[in-house]
Design a protein around this motif. Structure first.
Motif, PDB file in Angstrom:
ATOM      1  N   LEU A  53     -16.106  35.612 -11.206  1.00 49.20           N
ATOM      2  CA  LEU A  53     -16.871  36.200 -12.306  1.00 49.20           C
ATOM      3  C   LEU A  53     -16.327  37.608 -12.526  1.00 49.20           C
ATOM      4  N   TYR A  54     -15.750  37.846 -13.691  1.00 47.97           N
ATOM      5  CA  TYR A  54     -15.110  39.132 -13.982  1.00 47.97           C
ATOM      6  C   TYR A  54     -15.739  39.723 -15.239  1.00 47.97           C
ATOM      7  N   ASP A  55     -15.633  41.034 -15.388  1.00 46.87           N
ATOM      8  CA  ASP A  55     -16.185  41.743 -16.549  1.00 46.87           C
ATOM      9  C   ASP A  55     -15.207  41.635 -17.711  1.00 46.87           C
ATOM     10  N   ALA A  56     -15.521  40.803 -18.695  1.00 46.29           N
ATOM     11  CA  ALA A  56     -14.639  40.588 -19.843  1.00 46.29           C
ATOM     12  C   ALA A  56     -14.568  41.808 -20.763  1.00 46.29           C
ATOM     13  N   CYS A  58     -14.004  44.862 -19.558  1.00 44.78           N
ATOM     14  CA  CYS A  58     -13.248  45.853 -18.794  1.00 44.78           C
ATOM     15  C   CYS A  58     -11.758  45.533 -18.883  1.00 44.78           C
ATOM     16  N   PRO A  59     -10.949  46.443 -19.447  1.00 47.03           N
ATOM     17  CA  PRO A  59      -9.516  46.168 -19.558  1.00 47.03           C
ATOM     18  C   PRO A  59      -8.839  45.891 -18.212  1.00 47.03           C
ATOM     19  N   LEU A  60      -9.226  46.607 -17.165  1.00 43.58           N
ATOM     20  CA  LEU A  60      -8.643  46.377 -15.846  1.00 43.58           C
ATOM     21  C   LEU A  60      -8.989  44.971 -15.353  1.00 43.58           C
ATOM     22  N   CYS A  61     -10.234  44.569 -15.525  1.00 42.38           N
ATOM     23  CA  CYS A  61     -10.680  43.238 -15.089  1.00 42.38           C
ATOM     24  C   CYS A  61      -9.952  42.138 -15.862  1.00 42.38           C
ATOM     25  N   VAL A  62      -9.789  42.331 -17.159  1.00 43.81           N
ATOM     26  CA  VAL A  62      -9.094  41.353 -18.000  1.00 43.81           C
ATOM     27  C   VAL A  62      -7.626  41.266 -17.583  1.00 43.81           C
ATOM     28  N   HIS A  63      -7.035  42.408 -17.283  1.00 46.32           N
ATOM     29  CA  HIS A  63      -5.639  42.441 -16.825  1.00 46.32           C
ATOM     30  C   HIS A  63      -5.495  41.668 -15.509  1.00 46.32           C
ATOM     31  N   LEU A  64      -6.406  41.900 -14.581  1.00 51.65           N
ATOM     32  CA  LEU A  64      -6.351  41.212 -13.290  1.00 51.65           C
ATOM     33  C   LEU A  64      -6.638  39.719 -13.439  1.00 51.65           C
ATOM     34  N   ARG A  65      -7.510  39.357 -14.374  1.00 52.36           N
ATOM     35  CA  ARG A  65      -7.744  37.933 -14.655  1.00 52.36           C
ATOM     36  C   ARG A  65      -6.434  37.269 -15.074  1.00 52.36           C
ATOM     37  N   GLY A  66      -5.701  37.911 -15.977  1.00 51.18           N
ATOM     38  CA  GLY A  66      -4.416  37.372 -16.419  1.00 51.18           C
ATOM     39  C   GLY A  66      -3.425  37.255 -15.270  1.00 51.18           C
ATOM     40  N   TRP A  67      -3.418  38.257 -14.395  1.00 51.11           N
ATOM     41  CA  TRP A  67      -2.527  38.227 -13.238  1.00 51.11           C
ATOM     42  C   TRP A  67      -2.883  37.052 -12.323  1.00 51.11           C
ATOM     43  N   LEU A  68      -4.185  36.856 -12.063  1.00 52.95           N
ATOM     44  CA  LEU A  68      -4.614  35.734 -11.228  1.00 52.95           C
ATOM     45  C   LEU A  68      -4.205  34.394 -11.842  1.00 52.95           C
ATOM     46  N   GLU A  69      -4.333  34.285 -13.158  1.00 55.16           N
ATOM     47  CA  GLU A  69      -3.981  33.037 -13.843  1.00 55.16           C
ATOM     48  C   GLU A  69      -2.496  32.706 -13.698  1.00 55.16           C
ATOM     49  N   ARG A  70      -1.650  33.733 -13.617  1.00 51.12           N
ATOM     50  CA  ARG A  70      -0.201  33.515 -13.534  1.00 51.12           C
ATOM     51  C   ARG A  70       0.286  33.191 -12.120  1.00 51.12           C
ATOM     52  N   PRO A  81     -16.239  34.803 -17.510  1.00 51.18           N
ATOM     53  CA  PRO A  81     -16.810  36.124 -17.770  1.00 51.18           C
ATOM     54  C   PRO A  81     -18.189  36.284 -17.129  1.00 51.18           C
ATOM     55  N   ALA A  82     -18.366  37.359 -16.403  1.00 49.42           N
ATOM     56  CA  ALA A  82     -19.657  37.653 -15.757  1.00 49.42           C
ATOM     57  C   ALA A  82     -20.709  37.880 -16.834  1.00 49.42           C
ATOM     58  N   GLY A  83     -21.902  37.412 -16.572  1.00 50.20           N
ATOM     59  CA  GLY A  83     -23.009  37.595 -17.507  1.00 50.20           C
ATOM     60  C   GLY A  83     -22.966  36.675 -18.711  1.00 50.20           C
ATOM     61  N   SER A  84     -21.939  35.845 -18.813  1.00 50.69           N
ATOM     62  CA  SER A  84     -21.809  34.943 -19.962  1.00 50.69           C
ATOM     63  C   SER A  84     -22.774  33.764 -19.829  1.00 50.69           C
ATOM     64  N   ALA A  85     -22.934  33.044 -20.934  1.00 52.57           N
ATOM     65  CA  ALA A  85     -23.779  31.850 -20.906  1.00 52.57           C
ATOM     66  C   ALA A  85     -23.244  30.845 -19.890  1.00 52.57           C
ATOM     67  N   GLU A  86     -21.923  30.736 -19.793  1.00 57.72           N
ATOM     68  CA  GLU A  86     -21.327  29.813 -18.827  1.00 57.72           C
ATOM     69  C   GLU A  86     -21.640  30.242 -17.391  1.00 57.72           C
ATOM     70  N   ALA A  87     -21.546  31.528 -17.103  1.00 57.99           N
ATOM     71  CA  ALA A  87     -21.866  32.027 -15.758  1.00 57.99           C
ATOM     72  C   ALA A  87     -23.335  31.772 -15.430  1.00 57.99           C
ATOM     73  N   ASP A  95     -27.787  37.329  -9.551  1.00 57.32           N
ATOM     74  CA  ASP A  95     -28.175  38.521 -10.307  1.00 57.32           C
ATOM     75  C   ASP A  95     -26.996  38.839 -11.225  1.00 57.32           C
ATOM     76  N   HIS A  96     -27.086  38.415 -12.477  1.00 53.94           N
ATOM     77  CA  HIS A  96     -25.953  38.525 -13.386  1.00 53.94           C
ATOM     78  C   HIS A  96     -25.661  39.959 -13.808  1.00 53.94           C
ATOM     79  N   ALA A  97     -26.646  40.823 -13.788  1.00 52.77           N
ATOM     80  CA  ALA A  97     -26.376  42.243 -14.055  1.00 52.77           C
ATOM     81  C   ALA A  97     -25.477  42.810 -12.960  1.00 52.77           C
ATOM     82  N   ALA A  98     -25.719  42.414 -11.718  1.00 54.60           N
ATOM     83  CA  ALA A  98     -24.891  42.885 -10.597  1.00 54.60           C
ATOM     84  C   ALA A  98     -23.470  42.350 -10.700  1.00 54.60           C
ATOM     85  N   THR A  99     -23.292  41.138 -11.219  1.00 54.06           N
ATOM     86  CA  THR A  99     -21.938  40.585 -11.321  1.00 54.06           C
ATOM     87  C   THR A  99     -21.091  41.339 -12.341  1.00 54.06           C
TER      88      THR A  99
END
Length: 181
Positions: A53-56, A58-70, A81-87, A95-99
């Motif tokens: 669960l990452y903060d969509a 946050c540019p750093l979080c999005v960058h690291l998500r892409g790195w993990l995917e590769r 994405p943290a806090g999303s309907a899917e999460a 506690d989705h606020a904490a995520t």
């Protein structure tokens, strides 16, 4: 708060006992309630899939998500994405606020990893970084892991403006030659 981290042999998945009080997600990072510490319960098996669960926003979080995917993954990572309907659908007990404040990783058997342990278990899932993840759980590596997570959190809070609400793309932070690839 205690944190769980992968500590088994390199070819095995981490195993953890569910120790959560009622109303919390089971997992090694759940805080025990008042009274004596809970006893360990045998976990039914190894981790076969992890949800990050990452903060969509946050540019750093999005960058690291892409790195993990590769990266080549020994254990598949679902990046949600943290806090999303899917999460919220997948993990209604969290506690989705904490995520949104700290990376949270959930194992397929209900294990919950937060903070430093979450980063370590992400590395543990990757073919190229599994041995590094094991080292990060040792007395020598643990301070380095914690320092890295604290530095990333500080960078995130001070140097990286949040992504625009509703933006389709989120600019990656500058990384130079040393940034994650």
């Amino acid at each position: 708060m205690a944190e769980a981290a992968p500590t088994g042999p390199a070819d095995q998945a981490p195993e953890a006992a569910p120790t959560a009080p009622p109303g919390q997600a089971p997992g090694p990072t759940a805080s025990p309630g008042p009274g004596p510490a809970p006893h360990a319960v045998a976990w039914p098996g190894p981790v076969r899939r992890l949800t990050v669960l990452y903060d969509a926003g946050c540019p750093l979080c999005v960058h690291l998500r892409g790195w993990l995917e590769r990266q080549r993954q020994f254990v598949p990572l679902d990046l949600v994405p943290a806090g999303s309907a899917e999460a919220r659908r997948r993990f209604p007990e969290l506690d989705h606020a904490a995520t949104l404040q700290e990376i949270t990783v959930v194992g397929d058997l209900g294990q919950v990893y937060r903070e430093t342990a979450a980063w370590i278990v992400c590395l543990w899932a990757l073919a190229k970084y599994r041995s590094r993840a094991h080292w990060l759980t040792t007395p020598a590596g643990r301070p380095f892991a914690r320092g890295t997570v604290l530095a990333a959190a500080r960078y995130r809070s001070m140097a990286v403006p949040p992504c625009a609400p509703g933006a389709r793309e989120c600019a990656a932070p500058p990384g130079g030659g040393w940034g994650p690839r």
